[in-house]
Design a protein around this motif. Structure first.
Motif, PDB file in Angstrom:
ATOM      1  N   LEU B  28       0.824  -1.241   0.010  1.00  0.00           N
ATOM      2  CA  LEU B  28       0.233   0.024   0.177  1.00  0.00           C
ATOM      3  C   LEU B  28       0.811   1.197  -0.069  1.00  0.00           C
ATOM      4  CD1 LEU B  28      -2.843   1.293   0.252  1.00  0.00           C
ATOM      5  CD2 LEU B  28      -2.766   1.225   2.662  1.00  0.00           C
ATOM      6  N   ARG B  29       1.976   1.212   0.742  1.00  0.00           N
ATOM      7  CA  ARG B  29       3.009   2.482   0.718  1.00  0.00           C
ATOM      8  C   ARG B  29       3.541   2.425  -0.564  1.00  0.00           C
ATOM      9  NH1 ARG B  29       5.913   0.793   6.292  1.00  0.00           N
ATOM     10  NH2 ARG B  29       7.621   2.348   5.477  1.00  0.00           N
ATOM     11  N   LEU B 145      -4.192  -7.383  -4.099  1.00  0.00           N
ATOM     12  CA  LEU B 145      -5.709  -7.075  -4.488  1.00  0.00           C
ATOM     13  C   LEU B 145      -5.937  -6.243  -3.022  1.00  0.00           C
ATOM     14  CD1 LEU B 145      -7.936  -6.797  -5.896  1.00  0.00           C
ATOM     15  CD2 LEU B 145      -8.663  -9.530  -5.006  1.00  0.00           C
ATOM     16  N   SER B 146      -5.533  -6.742  -1.746  1.00  0.00           N
ATOM     17  CA  SER B 146      -5.902  -5.935  -0.572  1.00  0.00           C
ATOM     18  C   SER B 146      -5.379  -4.676  -0.339  1.00  0.00           C
ATOM     19  CB  SER B 146      -5.416  -6.828   0.425  1.00  0.00           C
ATOM     20  OG  SER B 146      -5.738  -8.056   0.396  1.00  0.00           O
ATOM     21  N   ALA B 147      -3.958  -4.443  -0.819  1.00  0.00           N
ATOM     22  CA  ALA B 147      -3.431  -3.346  -0.623  1.00  0.00           C
ATOM     23  C   ALA B 147      -4.080  -2.053  -1.817  1.00  0.00           C
ATOM     24  CB  ALA B 147      -2.010  -3.184  -1.238  1.00  0.00           C
ATOM     25  N   LEU B 151      -6.083   1.078  -1.206  1.00  0.00           N
ATOM     26  CA  LEU B 151      -5.967   2.488  -1.771  1.00  0.00           C
ATOM     27  C   LEU B 151      -7.223   3.067  -2.408  1.00  0.00           C
ATOM     28  CD1 LEU B 151      -3.677   4.424  -3.031  1.00  0.00           C
ATOM     29  CD2 LEU B 151      -3.760   3.025  -5.051  1.00  0.00           C
ATOM     30  N   VAL B 152      -7.976   2.106  -2.873  1.00  0.00           N
ATOM     31  CA  VAL B 152      -9.386   2.757  -3.446  1.00  0.00           C
ATOM     32  C   VAL B 152      -9.940   3.350  -2.198  1.00  0.00           C
ATOM     33  CG1 VAL B 152     -11.276   2.146  -4.710  1.00  0.00           C
ATOM     34  CG2 VAL B 152      -9.238   1.231  -5.403  1.00  0.00           C
ATOM     35  N   VAL B 153     -10.209   2.416  -1.290  1.00  0.00           N
ATOM     36  CA  VAL B 153     -10.949   3.131   0.127  1.00  0.00           C
ATOM     37  C   VAL B 153     -10.328   4.368   0.600  1.00  0.00           C
ATOM     38  CG1 VAL B 153     -11.467   2.751   2.674  1.00  0.00           C
ATOM     39  CG2 VAL B 153     -11.753   0.692   0.657  1.00  0.00           C
ATOM     40  N   LEU B 154      -9.175   4.662   0.471  1.00  0.00           N
ATOM     41  CA  LEU B 154      -8.597   5.929   0.966  1.00  0.00           C
ATOM     42  C   LEU B 154      -8.958   6.835  -0.208  1.00  0.00           C
ATOM     43  CD1 LEU B 154      -4.893   5.040   2.175  1.00  0.00           C
ATOM     44  CD2 LEU B 154      -6.947   5.425   3.475  1.00  0.00           C
ATOM     45  N   LEU B 155      -8.783   6.487  -1.307  1.00  0.00           N
ATOM     46  CA  LEU B 155      -9.064   7.670  -2.409  1.00  0.00           C
ATOM     47  C   LEU B 155     -10.789   8.000  -2.292  1.00  0.00           C
ATOM     48  CD1 LEU B 155      -7.074   6.121  -5.535  1.00  0.00           C
ATOM     49  CD2 LEU B 155      -6.626   7.898  -3.743  1.00  0.00           C
ATOM     50  N   ASN B 156     -11.479   6.991  -2.233  1.00  0.00           N
ATOM     51  CA  ASN B 156     -13.072   7.299  -1.984  1.00  0.00           C
ATOM     52  C   ASN B 156     -13.299   8.256  -0.794  1.00  0.00           C
ATOM     53  OD1 ASN B 156     -14.655   6.108  -4.115  1.00  0.00           O
ATOM     54  ND2 ASN B 156     -13.524   4.330  -3.570  1.00  0.00           N
ATOM     55  N   LEU B 157     -12.564   7.904   0.372  1.00  0.00           N
ATOM     56  CA  LEU B 157     -12.927   8.526   1.566  1.00  0.00           C
ATOM     57  C   LEU B 157     -12.425   9.982   1.383  1.00  0.00           C
ATOM     58  CD1 LEU B 157     -11.675   6.563   4.554  1.00  0.00           C
ATOM     59  CD2 LEU B 157     -13.998   7.514   4.113  1.00  0.00           C
ATOM     60  N   ALA B 158     -11.117  10.088   0.700  1.00  0.00           N
ATOM     61  CA  ALA B 158     -10.780  11.618   0.237  1.00  0.00           C
ATOM     62  C   ALA B 158     -11.733  12.496  -0.420  1.00  0.00           C
ATOM     63  CB  ALA B 158      -9.388  11.461  -0.314  1.00  0.00           C
ATOM     64  N   ALA B 159     -12.046  11.733  -1.585  1.00  0.00           N
ATOM     65  CA  ALA B 159     -12.828  12.345  -2.601  1.00  0.00           C
ATOM     66  C   ALA B 159     -14.309  12.634  -1.891  1.00  0.00           C
ATOM     67  CB  ALA B 159     -13.049  11.520  -3.700  1.00  0.00           C
ATOM     68  N   LEU B 270     -16.412  -7.866  -4.077  1.00  0.00           N
ATOM     69  CA  LEU B 270     -14.725  -8.074  -3.612  1.00  0.00           C
ATOM     70  C   LEU B 270     -14.589  -9.545  -3.262  1.00  0.00           C
ATOM     71  CD1 LEU B 270     -14.330  -4.831  -1.575  1.00  0.00           C
ATOM     72  CD2 LEU B 270     -13.434  -5.325  -3.982  1.00  0.00           C
ATOM     73  N   TRP B 271     -15.676 -10.139  -2.327  1.00  0.00           N
ATOM     74  CA  TRP B 271     -15.269 -11.374  -2.324  1.00  0.00           C
ATOM     75  C   TRP B 271     -15.442 -12.343  -3.488  1.00  0.00           C
ATOM     76  CZ3 TRP B 271     -17.819 -16.109  -2.817  1.00  0.00           C
ATOM     77  CH2 TRP B 271     -17.682 -17.206  -2.088  1.00  0.00           C
ATOM     78  N   ILE B 272     -16.087 -12.113  -4.368  1.00  0.00           N
ATOM     79  CA  ILE B 272     -15.982 -12.990  -5.650  1.00  0.00           C
ATOM     80  C   ILE B 272     -14.666 -12.529  -6.268  1.00  0.00           C
ATOM     81  CG2 ILE B 272     -16.997 -13.293  -8.079  1.00  0.00           C
ATOM     82  CD1 ILE B 272     -19.747 -12.512  -6.670  1.00  0.00           C
TER      83      ILE B 272
END
Lengths: 312, 551
Positions: B28-29, B145-147, B151-159, B270-272
């Protein structure tokens, strides 16, 4: 070697990219029907020379004639008679290998489908796959087959086997022999020495954009040293002091040294006195030829070369 | 890469349990480091757009009484088709207007950002072989995939936070604004999930993006149908994740529970995605790659045939989008006729002319023509790519002259652009003819002619870019895209800004008469055509003179 009927004549060609001299007074002559090895390390100007011969780059000075034509001005007429395989082949990702081969053959006019299919089989290529799924070796096969299946008089092959496995390299050597027997002229650049050694009638060694050595393999060997490895009853150390013996060293109980070609007789006379148990003498390998030109002299500014791969 | 080394834990005996996630934090970093520019631009762009939307409405309409007159833009069936179910438009406020007319585009952008991010960090990495290099380190099977999802969660939160903040600064209710932001993040996660599945299916990153993009397009089209049927949406709207996001009805009903649907289905997808990723090897695809032709069709045996194969994909993509846009723009004609006199001064300034509708059609014609020119510029930058990748050189090693190579590609690009103009005009004409209550035939002809008459301007832009390709290839793409962006900006905002004349002169699309509002004038047609032809010829000349792919 008459100048008149040479297929490729390059005379005092210079080409610079900004401050970088890619070709520096390059002179090269290739005769009809010969397989000419074009040997040099990465960045020595091999690809640049090829691209000048192809007419996509224009030399700063000097003359270049291929089949007596100026590659820059008469590119189309010239390309009727030659085929080219670039060092780093990129193909159209949405076409299949078979489509690319057919396209090239049709652009050149009539072609022999049986020959195309035979080459595809020999190189073990699946022509139905999209080229975006091909490995570098497979892309190279597509370009090679396109070039070899066409009936052209000259083949310009820039590191054609860099991505091929040893089996395919054997096939490659076969088809080049075949091309030669058909009277086609081949310019084959490489840094794979064994390949050039096995295929070439003559070799030119390029260094920093300049041809430093040109001739048949035996011509070149004549100018170099033979390596001796001997096991002897008596110590052989005094050989090191002879004028024509070089690089004397002891490796695992054996004396190894190099002898100037014209003094082999003198060395033999000395060796006989030593009570030799075993001896190996071998001609210089192309590695040694290259080392002589690249290893010892201080290098000039290293030329930047276009798509060439790192040594395998 | 040092971040990865820091993550190395004890070597697992079996790749199962938590060990499959080893290295996630380090990756992720690493992704944040690689994406620091791209992601910042995405998030900041979405935030800015939200801020702009929230404030722009208060510039267009002075008070909420004026808004009420505009509400018909969104409540009309065609309006609902474009923007959504139009909740609360019987008593419009600025914040309801914001939610009914604009937030859908924020949701779309967040969804696109999430999809692209997922494919870029998963399948594209595998395709390039970089993933293998990473996985040879102490990195678990699920780490990438997890990282990526982190990252997507972070970007969505920020947006989401930026959109929330933008709405608050416009003075909108906190609860509704939070709901808008949450629905945006939910849409992002939903389509991140879609991309996590599609990334397992094909070996080509482009195909994976295309599949996820098709899912987004389908979601949009389904909610179009659903929302057009009735104000507040119909049953069909509930079959689209974008429909769910809009059914939350921010500032009107504030239905938070619908978000459970979005986040729940996102989690299932996501699970799929995770599950499918365990069913395949690295770099392999679940859907087998289709085999193509063993022998080329006869059409491919010429430079023209190859040019068509090279360029048609891009042109077709632009064409589908632009024809759809033309249809929708055309279908707006009757709505505009009805809204006619009530429109505020700011909008009337953009759509010049006595007749609102004719002005509108003229303006849309120019606007779409700029995108047709963009399709052409896209084709020309593709040519530069052909050169850069060495394919031009390889093709020219066959007996094909440079004039023929460039000429055939230009024939395809120009022919394609002309065809696009015609199709876009037909689309707009059909859209208008379908909704107009009177004079449908006349408007149809207007639309087609208005679009086709833009050909000289398109030709001029392509001529300029071709000339650059011939003489100064590195500048061709940047100058071309800047020119397109500039013209689009000037056509949209040029009349509202008090700019010196020279700014209007440079706008290539500002010279032609605004048919059908104005009569056709020949001088600009001839001047632009001449400019275009000179550019094309000089480009071919330059291409013959310059070296190919000079380093």
């Amino acid at each position: 070697m008459s100048q008149r009927n040479a297929v490729i004549e390059a005379h005092e060609v210079h080409k610079s990219f900004g401050p970088v001299r890619a070709l520096d007074d390059l002179t090269l002559e290739i005769l009809p029907g010969e397989v000419h090895g074009f040997l040099g390390p990465n960045g020595s100007g091999k690809s640049t020379a090829m691209r000048v011969l192809l007419g996509v780059l224009r030399p700063d000075s000097g003359t270049v004639k291929v089949f007596g034509l100026d590659p820059w001005r008469d590119a189309v007429a010239l390309h009727q008679r030659l085929a080219y395989v670039p060092g780093d082949v990129e193909l159209w990702p949405n076409l299949t290998g078979g489509e690319v081969i057919d396209m090239f053959l049709r652009l050149r006019g009539k072609y022999d489908r049986a020959r195309r299919d035979e080459l595809i089989e020999r190189f073990d290529l699946d022509p139905r796959k999209k080229t975006r799924t091909y490995s570098k070796g497979n892309r190279q096969k597509v370009a090679l087959i396109s070039a070899l299946a066409a009936h052209t008089d000259l083949l310009l092959l820039d590191e054609p086997t860099a991505g091929l496995d040893p089996l395919m390299e054997a096939v490659f050597q076969d088809v080049i022999h075949q091309a030669k027997s058909e009277g086609r002229t081949v310019l084959l650049s490489s840094h794979i020495l064994a390949q050039v050694e096995a295929l070439s009638d003559r070799i030119s060694i390029i260094r920093a954009g300049h041809i430093v050595e040109s001739g048949s393999l035996s011509d070149l060997r004549h100018m170099t040293r033979t390596t001796f490895e001997i096991e002897s009853g008596r110590p052989a150390g005094h050989l090191a002091s002879l004028r024509f013996v070089h690089d004397y060293r002891t490796v695992g109980g054996r004396s190894v040294f190099e002898v100037d070609g014209e003094h082999i007789h003198d060395v033999m006379a000395e060796i006989v006195k030593l009570g030799v148990h075993g001896m190996v003498a071998h001609p210089p390998t192309l590695e040694q030829l290259l080392m002589r030109h690249y290893g010892q002299q201080p290098s000039r500014e290293v030329a930047q070369d276009t798509p060439e791969q790192a040594a395998p | 890469m040092s971040a990865l080394a820091a993550q190395s834990g004890p070597a697992p005996a079996r790749a199962s349990g938590p060990a499959t996630f080893t290295g996630t934090l380090g990756l992720l970093r690493f992704m944040l480091r690689r994406d620091r520019f791209r992601s910042t631009v995405w998030v900041a762009g979405i935030g800015l757009l939200g801020f702009y939307f929230a404030h722009a409405i208060q510039v267009i309409a002075e008070d909420e009484a004026e808004l009420a007159q505009l509400a018909t833009l969104f409540t009309d069936p065609v309006g609902r088709l474009m923007t959504g179910p139009a909740f609360g438009m019987e008593a419009p406020t600025f914040e309801r207007f914001f939610s009914a007319g604009y937030v859908l585009f924020i949701y779309l952008l967040i969804a696109l950002m999430s999809m692209f991010t997922v494919v870029r960090h998963t399948r594209a990495e595998e395709q390039s072989g970089r993933a293998e290099l990473l996985r040879s380190n102490v990195v678990g099977r699920h780490a990438t995939l997890s990282a990526t999802l982190s990252l997507v969660v972070l970007l969505n939160l920020a947006a989401g936070l930026l959109v929330f903040g933008g709405a608050l600064t416009a003075g909108y209710a906190a609860e509704g604004s939070a709901l808008v932001a949450a629905a945006g993040a939910g849409s992002g996660l939903f389509f991140a999930g879609t991309a996590a599945i599609s990334a397992q299916l094909s070996a080509s990153a482009r195909a994976c993006s295309a599949m996820a993009g098709a899912a987004l397009a389908a979601a949009y089209v389904i909610r179009m149908g659903g929302d057009m049927a009735a104000q507040g949406g119909s049953v069909l709207s509930w079959f689209s994740p974008l429909g769910w996001a809009q059914q939350t009805a921010p500032y009107v009903e504030d239905r938070w529970w619908i978000l459970a649907l979005l986040f729940g289905t996102a989690a299932v997808q996501l699970w799929i995605g995770y599950w499918l990723s365990t069913r395949r090897d690295l770099e392999a695809s679940l859907v087998p790659t289709r085999l193509g032709r063993q022998y080329a069709r006869p059409a491919l045996g010429s430079p023209l045939g190859l040019a068509v194969r090279t360029l048609k994909g891009g042109l077709r993509g632009w064409g589908i989008g632009l024809v759809l846009a033309g249809l929708v723009f055309g279908a707006y004609a009757q709505t505009l006729l009805d809204a006619g006199e009530n429109l505020p001064e700011e909008i009337r300034q953009i759509f010049t002319g006595e007749s609102m509708v004719l002005g509108y059609l003229a303006h849309r014609g120019v606007f779409l023509a700029i995108f047709v020119a963009a399709a052409g510029v896209g084709g020309l930058t593709q040519l530069r790519g052909e050169e850069r990748r060495g394919r031009a050189e390889l093709l020219l090693s066959a007996p094909v002259s440079r004039t023929k190579w460039l000429g055939t590609h230009l024939v395809v690009i120009l022919g394609g652009a002309a065809l696009l103009l015609l199709l876009v005009g037909l689309g707009m004409g059909l859209g208008a003819a379908a909704v107009l209550e009177a004079d449908a035939g006349r408007y149809f002809v207007y639309c087609v002619a208005a679009s086709v008459l833009q050909l000289p301007a398109v030709l001029a832009v392509l001529g300029i870019v071709t000339a650059l390709f011939g003489w100064w290839p590195r500048a061709a793409g940047p100058v071309g895209w800047t020119l397109i962006g500039y013209c689009a900006f000037m056509i949209t905002f040029g009349q509202l800004l008090d700019l010196p004349e020279v700014f209007h002169q440079v706008n290539i699309f500002g010279h032609l008469a605004q048919y059908p509002v104005e009569d056709v004038t020949w001088a600009p047609i001839l001047a632009l055509s001449a400019l275009g032809l000179i550019g094309l010829l000089s480009g071919i000349w330059g291409w013959n003179r310059r070296e190919i792919n000079r380093v």
